[in-house]
Design a protein around this motif. Structure first.
Motif, PDB file in Angstrom:
ATOM      1  N   MET A 164       0.789  -1.211   0.008  1.00 29.36           N
ATOM      2  CA  MET A 164       0.159   0.073   0.034  1.00 29.36           C
ATOM      3  C   MET A 164       0.796   1.341   0.153  1.00 29.36           C
ATOM      4  SD  MET A 164      -3.205   0.660   2.599  1.00 29.36           S
ATOM      5  CE  MET A 164      -2.644   1.983   3.500  1.00 29.36           C
ATOM      6  N   SER A 165       0.452   2.201  -0.874  1.00 28.24           N
ATOM      7  CA  SER A 165       1.400   3.480  -0.792  1.00 28.24           C
ATOM      8  C   SER A 165       0.876   4.191   0.293  1.00 28.24           C
ATOM      9  CB  SER A 165       1.236   4.201  -2.245  1.00 28.24           C
ATOM     10  OG  SER A 165      -0.232   4.313  -2.662  1.00 28.24           O
ATOM     11  N   PRO A 166       2.041   5.098   0.896  1.00 27.79           N
ATOM     12  CA  PRO A 166       1.958   6.063   2.185  1.00 27.79           C
ATOM     13  C   PRO A 166       0.752   6.863   1.723  1.00 27.79           C
ATOM     14  CG  PRO A 166       4.041   6.357   0.973  1.00 27.79           C
ATOM     15  CD  PRO A 166       3.370   5.236   0.291  1.00 27.79           C
ATOM     16  N   LYS A 167       0.089   7.210   3.139  1.00 28.49           N
ATOM     17  CA  LYS A 167      -0.728   8.342   2.925  1.00 28.49           C
ATOM     18  C   LYS A 167      -0.319   9.684   2.521  1.00 28.49           C
ATOM     19  CE  LYS A 167      -3.551  10.676   6.301  1.00 28.49           C
ATOM     20  NZ  LYS A 167      -4.380  10.608   7.569  1.00 28.49           N
ATOM     21  N   PRO A 168      -0.943  10.431   1.337  1.00 27.45           N
ATOM     22  CA  PRO A 168      -0.555  11.345   0.888  1.00 27.45           C
ATOM     23  C   PRO A 168      -0.475  12.514   1.706  1.00 27.45           C
ATOM     24  CG  PRO A 168      -2.254  10.482  -0.573  1.00 27.45           C
ATOM     25  CD  PRO A 168      -2.266   9.876   0.740  1.00 27.45           C
ATOM     26  N   ASN A 169       0.415  13.592   1.776  1.00 26.50           N
ATOM     27  CA  ASN A 169       0.496  14.628   2.698  1.00 26.50           C
ATOM     28  C   ASN A 169       0.764  16.096   1.792  1.00 26.50           C
ATOM     29  OD1 ASN A 169       3.437  14.991   2.425  1.00 26.50           O
ATOM     30  ND2 ASN A 169       3.838  13.300   3.730  1.00 26.50           N
ATOM     31  N   TYR A 227     -18.441  13.855   2.575  1.00 28.70           N
ATOM     32  CA  TYR A 227     -19.296  14.823   3.614  1.00 28.70           C
ATOM     33  C   TYR A 227     -19.597  13.877   5.023  1.00 28.70           C
ATOM     34  CZ  TYR A 227     -20.337  16.827  -0.812  1.00 28.70           C
ATOM     35  OH  TYR A 227     -20.125  17.267  -2.303  1.00 28.70           O
ATOM     36  N   ASP A 228     -19.122  12.672   5.123  1.00 27.19           N
ATOM     37  CA  ASP A 228     -19.593  11.856   6.217  1.00 27.19           C
ATOM     38  C   ASP A 228     -18.514  10.560   6.446  1.00 27.19           C
ATOM     39  OD1 ASP A 228     -20.512  10.161   4.374  1.00 27.19           O
ATOM     40  OD2 ASP A 228     -22.784  10.884   4.899  1.00 27.19           O
ATOM     41  N   GLN A 229     -18.827   9.901   7.423  1.00 28.56           N
ATOM     42  CA  GLN A 229     -18.030   8.661   7.732  1.00 28.56           C
ATOM     43  C   GLN A 229     -17.855   7.818   6.687  1.00 28.56           C
ATOM     44  OE1 GLN A 229     -18.986   5.582   8.981  1.00 28.56           O
ATOM     45  NE2 GLN A 229     -16.636   5.014   9.305  1.00 28.56           N
ATOM     46  N   PRO A 230     -19.145   7.401   6.299  1.00 27.06           N
ATOM     47  CA  PRO A 230     -19.138   6.283   5.409  1.00 27.06           C
ATOM     48  C   PRO A 230     -18.680   6.586   3.816  1.00 27.06           C
ATOM     49  CG  PRO A 230     -21.377   6.672   6.314  1.00 27.06           C
ATOM     50  CD  PRO A 230     -20.662   7.673   6.823  1.00 27.06           C
ATOM     51  N   SER A 231     -18.891   7.943   3.448  1.00 27.01           N
ATOM     52  CA  SER A 231     -18.286   8.377   2.126  1.00 27.01           C
ATOM     53  C   SER A 231     -16.846   8.281   2.195  1.00 27.01           C
ATOM     54  CB  SER A 231     -19.099   9.298   1.704  1.00 27.01           C
ATOM     55  OG  SER A 231     -19.038  10.594   2.639  1.00 27.01           O
ATOM     56  N   ALA A 232     -16.392   8.849   3.533  1.00 25.22           N
ATOM     57  CA  ALA A 232     -15.053   9.106   3.624  1.00 25.22           C
ATOM     58  C   ALA A 232     -14.353   7.623   3.734  1.00 25.22           C
ATOM     59  CB  ALA A 232     -14.805   9.591   4.898  1.00 25.22           C
ATOM     60  N   ALA A 233     -15.010   6.530   4.602  1.00 19.36           N
ATOM     61  CA  ALA A 233     -14.296   5.132   4.340  1.00 19.36           C
ATOM     62  C   ALA A 233     -14.460   4.465   2.935  1.00 19.36           C
ATOM     63  CB  ALA A 233     -15.085   4.439   5.552  1.00 19.36           C
ATOM     64  N   ILE A 234     -15.554   4.648   2.311  1.00 19.15           N
ATOM     65  CA  ILE A 234     -15.561   4.206   1.099  1.00 19.15           C
ATOM     66  C   ILE A 234     -14.375   4.552   0.155  1.00 19.15           C
ATOM     67  CG2 ILE A 234     -16.882   3.920  -1.036  1.00 19.15           C
ATOM     68  CD1 ILE A 234     -19.550   3.848   0.698  1.00 19.15           C
ATOM     69  N   ALA A 235     -14.372   5.830   0.155  1.00 18.17           N
ATOM     70  CA  ALA A 235     -13.533   6.562  -0.856  1.00 18.17           C
ATOM     71  C   ALA A 235     -11.845   6.174  -0.286  1.00 18.17           C
ATOM     72  CB  ALA A 235     -13.832   7.844  -0.800  1.00 18.17           C
ATOM     73  N   SER A 236     -11.776   6.060   0.798  1.00 13.58           N
ATOM     74  CA  SER A 236     -10.368   5.711   1.241  1.00 13.58           C
ATOM     75  C   SER A 236     -10.071   4.432   0.915  1.00 13.58           C
ATOM     76  CB  SER A 236     -10.249   5.914   2.848  1.00 13.58           C
ATOM     77  OG  SER A 236      -8.920   5.553   3.394  1.00 13.58           O
ATOM     78  N   SER A 237     -10.971   3.461   1.043  1.00 13.17           N
ATOM     79  CA  SER A 237     -10.881   2.178   0.433  1.00 13.17           C
ATOM     80  C   SER A 237     -10.408   2.046  -1.013  1.00 13.17           C
ATOM     81  CB  SER A 237     -12.105   1.160   0.729  1.00 13.17           C
ATOM     82  OG  SER A 237     -12.282   1.065   1.989  1.00 13.17           O
ATOM     83  N   ALA A 238     -11.247   2.864  -1.780  1.00  8.09           N
ATOM     84  CA  ALA A 238     -11.045   2.918  -3.232  1.00  8.09           C
ATOM     85  C   ALA A 238      -9.684   3.564  -3.557  1.00  8.09           C
ATOM     86  CB  ALA A 238     -12.301   3.689  -3.804  1.00  8.09           C
ATOM     87  N   GLY A 239      -8.889   4.143  -2.611  1.00  3.88           N
ATOM     88  CA  GLY A 239      -7.683   4.418  -3.051  1.00  3.88           C
ATOM     89  C   GLY A 239      -7.331   5.868  -3.473  1.00  3.88           C
ATOM     90  N   VAL A 240      -8.406   6.688  -2.943  1.00  2.13           N
ATOM     91  CA  VAL A 240      -8.115   8.360  -3.714  1.00  2.13           C
ATOM     92  C   VAL A 240      -7.002   8.862  -2.821  1.00  2.13           C
ATOM     93  CG1 VAL A 240     -10.745   8.220  -4.296  1.00  2.13           C
ATOM     94  CG2 VAL A 240      -9.958   9.290  -2.355  1.00  2.13           C
ATOM     95  N   ASP A 241      -6.453   9.959  -3.362  1.00  2.00           N
ATOM     96  CA  ASP A 241      -5.434  10.730  -2.610  1.00  2.00           C
ATOM     97  C   ASP A 241      -5.906  11.816  -1.658  1.00  2.00           C
ATOM     98  OD1 ASP A 241      -3.342   9.581  -4.046  1.00  2.00           O
ATOM     99  OD2 ASP A 241      -3.989  10.695  -5.845  1.00  2.00           O
ATOM    100  N   LEU A 242      -7.039  12.272  -1.976  1.00  2.59           N
ATOM    101  CA  LEU A 242      -7.602  13.503  -1.274  1.00  2.59           C
ATOM    102  C   LEU A 242      -9.107  13.476  -0.965  1.00  2.59           C
ATOM    103  CD1 LEU A 242      -5.502  15.701  -3.424  1.00  2.59           C
ATOM    104  CD2 LEU A 242      -5.543  16.318  -1.017  1.00  2.59           C
TER     105      LEU A 242
END
Ligand code: KIV
Length: 285
Positions: free
Chosen positions: A1-6, A28-43
Motif C-alpha cells: 500500500m502506498s503511504p498516506k499522501p500529505n 461529507y460523512d464517515q461512510p463516504s470517507a471510508a468508501i473513498a479511502s478504501s477505493a484509494g483516492v489521494d484527497l
C-alpha cells in the motif's frame, strides 16, 4: 500500500515531471470517507458542496463554518488514508484576516490537513495569512461557486482571451502566495492546460479538461447518488440512486405484505416468556 499522501508529497505531483495524476473526491460523512479511502483516492474534499448535495440548499452560500466543522469531523472519524481538505465556506474568509485565520484553524482542529478557498489575486492576503499560521492552503479558481451571483450564474469561465489571461494571473498569484495546489473549475480545456503549464504546483481539474495534474468530482455525481441533473463534465460510474430506490421499494413492499421480518430475522423467545406474555409471536428487544 502506498503511504498516506500529505501536502509535501502532493505538492510534487506534476504530471510534466512524470507523476501519476492526483485523484480527489468529495466526502461529507464517515461512510463516504471510508468508501473513498478504501477505493484509494489521494484527497478527500469536505466541500461546501455539502450544501447542494446533502443539505438540500440550492447553492453553497448557506453553508456555515459550523456546518463545515461538523462534516470535517465526521470525515476525520473514518481515519481515511487520504489527505482531508476542509473547504472554507462563503463569508468565512471575506471579513478580516484575523477571522480568516481563526476559521481555517477551526477546520484543522476538526480534523482537516489543509484548507481550500476560492478566488484569485484578491485572495492573496488571506492565503498568505493562513500559510503564515502553518496551515496548508489549496486554491480554487475559474468557476467558483461561491461567486455565483457575481458571475451571473454558474457559467464556464475564461472563454475569451482577456478572461483566460486573468485566470493565468490568478493562478500565478495564488501559487506565489503559498498554495500547495489548486482546483481549477469550469474552464475551456486549453485554459486548464495553460494554467497547469504556468504553475509549479499541481492543478486539480473539474470541468477543466484532461491537461490538469489531477481530477476531482463530487462523490454523489460519480456514484449516481444525486437527484439533480449532472454537469457535462461528470462521468457517472454507477447509478446507486436507482439501486437504492429499488431496494427501498422492495423493503416497503415486504413490510406491507408481512414478508419482513421472518422468524430468522427476529430474536427468539423462550416458551416461558411466550407463556408469561401470552403471545405466540416472536418478541423483539
Ligand atoms: O465544494 C466542492 O465540492 C468543490 C469542488 C467543486 C472542487 O469545491
Amino acid at each position: 500500500m502506498s503511504p498516506k499522501p500529505n501536502v509535501r508529497t502532493l505538492r510534487a505531483r506534476k504530471r510534466r515531471d512524470g507523476a501519476e495524476p492526483i485523484v480527489m473526491v468529495t466526502a461529507y460523512d464517515q461512510p463516504s470517507a471510508a468508501i473513498a479511502s478504501s477505493a484509494g483516492v489521494d484527497l478527500l474534499l469536505v466541500g461546501d458542496s455539502v450544501g447542494d448535495n446533502v443539505l438540500g440548499y440550492e447553492d453553497t452560500l448557506h453553508v456555515t463554518i459550523e456546518d463545515m466543522e461538523h462534516h470535517v469531523a465526521a470525515v476525520a472519524r473514518a481515519r481515511p488514508d487520504c489527505l482531508i481538505v476542509g473547504d472554507m465556506p462563503w463569508m468565512s474568509y471575506h471579513v478580516s484576516i484575523e477571522e480568516t485565520v481563526k476559521n481555517a484553524a477551526r477546520l484543522i482542529r476538526a480534523g482537516a490537513g489543509c484548507v481550500k478557498l476560492e478566488g484569485g489575486r484578491k485572495r492573496v492576503p488571506a492565503i498568505e495569512a493562513i500559510v503564515n499560521a502553518e496551515i496548508p492552503v489549496m486554491g480554487h479558481i475559474g468557476l467558483t461557486p461561491q461567486s455565483v451571483h457575481a458571475m451571473g450564474g454558474m457559467r464556464v469561465q475564461g472563454r475569451d482571451v482577456d478572461a483566460a489571461t486573468g485566470l493565468l494571473a490568478d493562478a500565478s498569484a495564488i501559487a506565489a502566495a503559498g498554495c500547495f495546489s489548486m482546483v481549477i473549475e469550469g474552464v475551456p480545456d486549453a485554459v486548464g492546460s495553460g494554467v497547469t503549464d504556468a504553475v509549479d504546483v499541481p492543478t486539480i481539474g473539474i470541468g477543466a479538461g484532461p491537461g490538469c495534474d489531477g481530477q476531482v468530482l463530487v462523490f454523489h455525481d460519480v456514484l449516481g447518488l444525486g437527484t439533480r441533473r449532472v454537469a457535462k463534465f461528470v462521468r457517472q460510474y454507477a447509478n446507486l440512486a436507482e439501486g437504492a430506490t429499488k431496494a427501498l421499494a422492495a423493503f416497503a413492499s415486504d413490510v406491507r405484505s408481512g414478508a419482513f421480518p421472518t422468524q430468522a430475522e427476529s430474536y427468539e423467545s423462550s416458551e416461558e416468556l411466550r407463556h408469561a406474555i401470552g403471545t405466540q409471536g416472536a418478541t423483539s428487544d
